[in-house]
Design a protein around this motif. Structure first.
Motif, PDB file in Angstrom:
ATOM      1  N   LEU A 151      13.706  24.892   6.419  1.00 36.03           N
ATOM      2  CA  LEU A 151      14.755  25.702   7.060  1.00 36.03           C
ATOM      3  C   LEU A 151      14.744  25.512   8.584  1.00 36.03           C
ATOM      4  CD1 LEU A 151      14.683  29.072   5.080  1.00 36.03           C
ATOM      5  CD2 LEU A 151      16.199  27.108   4.777  1.00 36.03           C
ATOM      6  N   VAL A 152      13.529  25.476   9.166  1.00 34.42           N
ATOM      7  CA  VAL A 152      13.425  25.294  10.618  1.00 34.42           C
ATOM      8  C   VAL A 152      13.981  23.917  11.011  1.00 34.42           C
ATOM      9  CG1 VAL A 152      11.816  25.013  12.549  1.00 34.42           C
ATOM     10  CG2 VAL A 152      11.510  26.899  10.933  1.00 34.42           C
ATOM     11  N   LEU A 153      13.605  22.882  10.250  1.00 33.31           N
ATOM     12  CA  LEU A 153      14.113  21.541  10.539  1.00 33.31           C
ATOM     13  C   LEU A 153      15.635  21.479  10.386  1.00 33.31           C
ATOM     14  CD1 LEU A 153      11.416  19.196   8.970  1.00 33.31           C
ATOM     15  CD2 LEU A 153      12.004  19.462  11.384  1.00 33.31           C
ATOM     16  N   SER A 154      16.167  22.222   9.398  1.00 36.44           N
ATOM     17  CA  SER A 154      17.623  22.282   9.222  1.00 36.44           C
ATOM     18  C   SER A 154      18.279  22.842  10.473  1.00 36.44           C
ATOM     19  CB  SER A 154      17.991  23.169   8.032  1.00 36.44           C
ATOM     20  OG  SER A 154      17.375  22.706   6.867  1.00 36.44           O
ATOM     21  N   GLY A 155      17.674  23.893  11.030  1.00 40.95           N
ATOM     22  CA  GLY A 155      18.215  24.507  12.242  1.00 40.95           C
ATOM     23  C   GLY A 155      18.162  23.562  13.424  1.00 40.95           C
ATOM     24  N   VAL A 156      17.032  22.855  13.574  1.00 36.25           N
ATOM     25  CA  VAL A 156      16.886  21.905  14.689  1.00 36.25           C
ATOM     26  C   VAL A 156      17.890  20.758  14.538  1.00 36.25           C
ATOM     27  CG1 VAL A 156      15.313  20.241  15.762  1.00 36.25           C
ATOM     28  CG2 VAL A 156      14.470  22.495  15.082  1.00 36.25           C
ATOM     29  N   LEU A 157      18.023  20.272  13.303  1.00 33.93           N
ATOM     30  CA  LEU A 157      19.011  19.218  13.048  1.00 33.93           C
ATOM     31  C   LEU A 157      20.414  19.729  13.379  1.00 33.93           C
ATOM     32  CD1 LEU A 157      19.526  16.351  11.869  1.00 33.93           C
ATOM     33  CD2 LEU A 157      19.868  17.449   9.650  1.00 33.93           C
ATOM     34  N   ALA A 163      25.300  16.052   1.812  1.00 32.08           N
ATOM     35  CA  ALA A 163      26.759  15.958   1.713  1.00 32.08           C
ATOM     36  C   ALA A 163      27.421  17.160   2.391  1.00 32.08           C
ATOM     37  CB  ALA A 163      27.176  15.883   0.246  1.00 32.08           C
ATOM     38  N   TYR A 164      26.852  18.358   2.184  1.00 25.77           N
ATOM     39  CA  TYR A 164      27.502  19.548   2.739  1.00 25.77           C
ATOM     40  C   TYR A 164      27.196  19.735   4.224  1.00 25.77           C
ATOM     41  CZ  TYR A 164      29.403  20.382  -1.795  1.00 25.77           C
ATOM     42  OH  TYR A 164      30.126  20.214  -2.939  1.00 25.77           O
ATOM     43  N   TRP A 165      26.127  19.105   4.712  1.00 20.71           N
ATOM     44  CA  TRP A 165      25.910  19.062   6.161  1.00 20.71           C
ATOM     45  C   TRP A 165      26.981  18.193   6.820  1.00 20.71           C
ATOM     46  CZ3 TRP A 165      19.852  18.200   6.162  1.00 20.71           C
ATOM     47  CH2 TRP A 165      19.223  19.459   6.113  1.00 20.71           C
ATOM     48  N   VAL A 166      27.345  17.102   6.150  1.00 30.37           N
ATOM     49  CA  VAL A 166      28.425  16.244   6.665  1.00 30.37           C
ATOM     50  C   VAL A 166      29.711  17.062   6.775  1.00 30.37           C
ATOM     51  CG1 VAL A 166      29.915  14.254   6.160  1.00 30.37           C
ATOM     52  CG2 VAL A 166      27.432  14.093   5.772  1.00 30.37           C
ATOM     53  N   LEU A 167      29.961  17.870   5.726  1.00 35.50           N
ATOM     54  CA  LEU A 167      31.152  18.722   5.724  1.00 35.50           C
ATOM     55  C   LEU A 167      31.126  19.691   6.914  1.00 35.50           C
ATOM     56  CD1 LEU A 167      33.688  19.953   4.321  1.00 35.50           C
ATOM     57  CD2 LEU A 167      32.124  21.405   3.046  1.00 35.50           C
ATOM     58  N   VAL A 168      29.980  20.330   7.141  1.00 39.92           N
ATOM     59  CA  VAL A 168      29.853  21.281   8.253  1.00 39.92           C
ATOM     60  C   VAL A 168      30.124  20.582   9.588  1.00 39.92           C
ATOM     61  CG1 VAL A 168      28.204  22.647   9.607  1.00 39.92           C
ATOM     62  CG2 VAL A 168      28.285  22.899   7.127  1.00 39.92           C
ATOM     63  N   ALA A 169      29.471  19.444   9.806  1.00 37.35           N
ATOM     64  CA  ALA A 169      29.632  18.723  11.076  1.00 37.35           C
ATOM     65  C   ALA A 169      31.095  18.358  11.308  1.00 37.35           C
ATOM     66  CB  ALA A 169      28.758  17.473  11.075  1.00 37.35           C
ATOM     67  N   LEU A 218      19.988  26.979   2.735  1.00 28.61           N
ATOM     68  CA  LEU A 218      19.658  28.095   1.849  1.00 28.61           C
ATOM     69  C   LEU A 218      20.455  28.006   0.549  1.00 28.61           C
ATOM     70  CD1 LEU A 218      19.624  31.015   4.451  1.00 28.61           C
ATOM     71  CD2 LEU A 218      17.673  30.275   3.080  1.00 28.61           C
ATOM     72  N   ARG A 219      21.704  27.562   0.676  1.00 24.03           N
ATOM     73  CA  ARG A 219      22.597  27.504  -0.487  1.00 24.03           C
ATOM     74  C   ARG A 219      22.176  26.402  -1.466  1.00 24.03           C
ATOM     75  NH1 ARG A 219      25.287  26.645  -4.287  1.00 24.03           N
ATOM     76  NH2 ARG A 219      27.519  26.891  -4.675  1.00 24.03           N
ATOM     77  N   PHE A 220      21.808  25.217  -0.936  1.00 22.35           N
ATOM     78  CA  PHE A 220      21.577  24.070  -1.821  1.00 22.35           C
ATOM     79  C   PHE A 220      20.101  23.693  -1.954  1.00 22.35           C
ATOM     80  CE2 PHE A 220      26.018  23.508  -0.464  1.00 22.35           C
ATOM     81  CZ  PHE A 220      26.618  23.449  -1.710  1.00 22.35           C
ATOM     82  N   GLY A 221      19.242  24.211  -1.068  1.00 18.12           N
ATOM     83  CA  GLY A 221      17.827  23.846  -1.145  1.00 18.12           C
ATOM     84  C   GLY A 221      17.607  22.399  -0.735  1.00 18.12           C
TER      85      GLY A 221
END
Ligand SMILES: [Zn+2]
Length: 260
Positions: free
Chosen positions: A10-16, A106-112, A96-99
């Motif tokens: 989760l922390v790495l997700s935030g930093v990314l 794929a959904y990080w690409v969508l967010v960006a 949190l949603r996809f683990g």
């Protein structure tokens, strides 16, 4: 997943998310101007001084510099740390949603893509294909990998159907009123429909519904408070993206409450 490992994820997700948000700021500023997103290094728009790496740390640098350029003291828009922080929050929410799975990519690409498109549409009233098409290709690749990992190839058909539904619904509105609904929004709805359809076709319907509902409510509210007239344009991409986000995070719960 062991708790410590999960927290690290989760922390790495935030930093990314912070770094992607920082890149999103650059893209939102340069893509509409037709500039390269990689070169040159970022510079202060007021004095032209190149921004040092130490002054380019997402959110932190803005706070340490109190929102001013180190060289000339010109104000740096609050939009930069807000976009960085917002992207980081969304990256963590997707995590949190996809683990920890290929799906999360794929959904990080969508967010960006949605962050950049929202910023550009709010300022320039258009959905840049220079952002949309590469994101579409990368997101599709992510969904193919996710389907392969799960061994559920059928999901790709639903992704295709979702894209077709999103595209067609907005295309119909575009043909009825080309001025009211730009073609950029038609493409965007196809893009969002792919990600929603991969989850389920119900989520495509929920996403479109909330996109239109939010757009109407905010549009009417802005007219009521006098910020806009009935004739002024309203950027629609932010609402389509917000509707998609609601459908991805709460789509199934919303339908369950609806039906009960
Ligand atoms: Zn400066």
């Amino acid at each position: 997943m062991p708790p410590l490992f999960y927290w690290a994820f989760l922390v790495l997700s935030g930093v990314l998310g912070l770094s992607v948000g920082s890149f999103a700021n650059v893209a939102a500023y340069r893509v509409p101007a037709g500039l390269s997103v990689v070169r040159p290094r970022s510079a202060c728009p007021a004095c032209g001084t190149q921004i040092k790496a130490v002054d380019n740390v997402p959110v932190v640098s803005w706070l340490l510099l109190k929102g001013r350029c180190r060289a000339c003291g010109a104000g740096i828009s609050l939009r930069y740390p807000v976009v960085e922080f917002g992207t980081a929050v969304l990256f963590v929410v997707v995590a949190l949603r996809f683990g920890l799975s290929p799906t999360v990519f794929a959904y990080w690409v969508l967010v960006a893509a949605c962050v950049v498109i929202t910023a550009v549409d709010l300022e320039h009233y258009r959905v840049p294909v220079a952002v949309l098409y590469p994101s579409w290709a990368l997101g599709a690749l992510g969904l193919v990998v996710a389907s392969a990992t799960e061994g559920r190839w059928g999901r790709l058909l639903f992704a295709l159907a979702g894209a077709a539904i999103g595209f067609s619904v907005l295309l119909a509105l575009h043909l009825i009123s080309p001025k009211g609904m730009g073609f950029g929004d038609v493409r965007l709805a196809g893009f969002l429909g792919m990600f929603l359809g991969w989850l389920s076709l119900v989520q495509v319907a929920v996403g479109l519904f909330f996109g239109f509902a939010l757009g109407s409510v905010v549009g009417i509210a802005l007219v009521v408070v006098g910020a806009r007239t009935m004739r002024s344009r309203l950027p629609f991409a932010p609402f389509l993206c917000a509707g998609a986000a609601l459908a991805i995070l709460f789509g199934r719960e919303i339908v369950r409450v609806w039906l009960s």
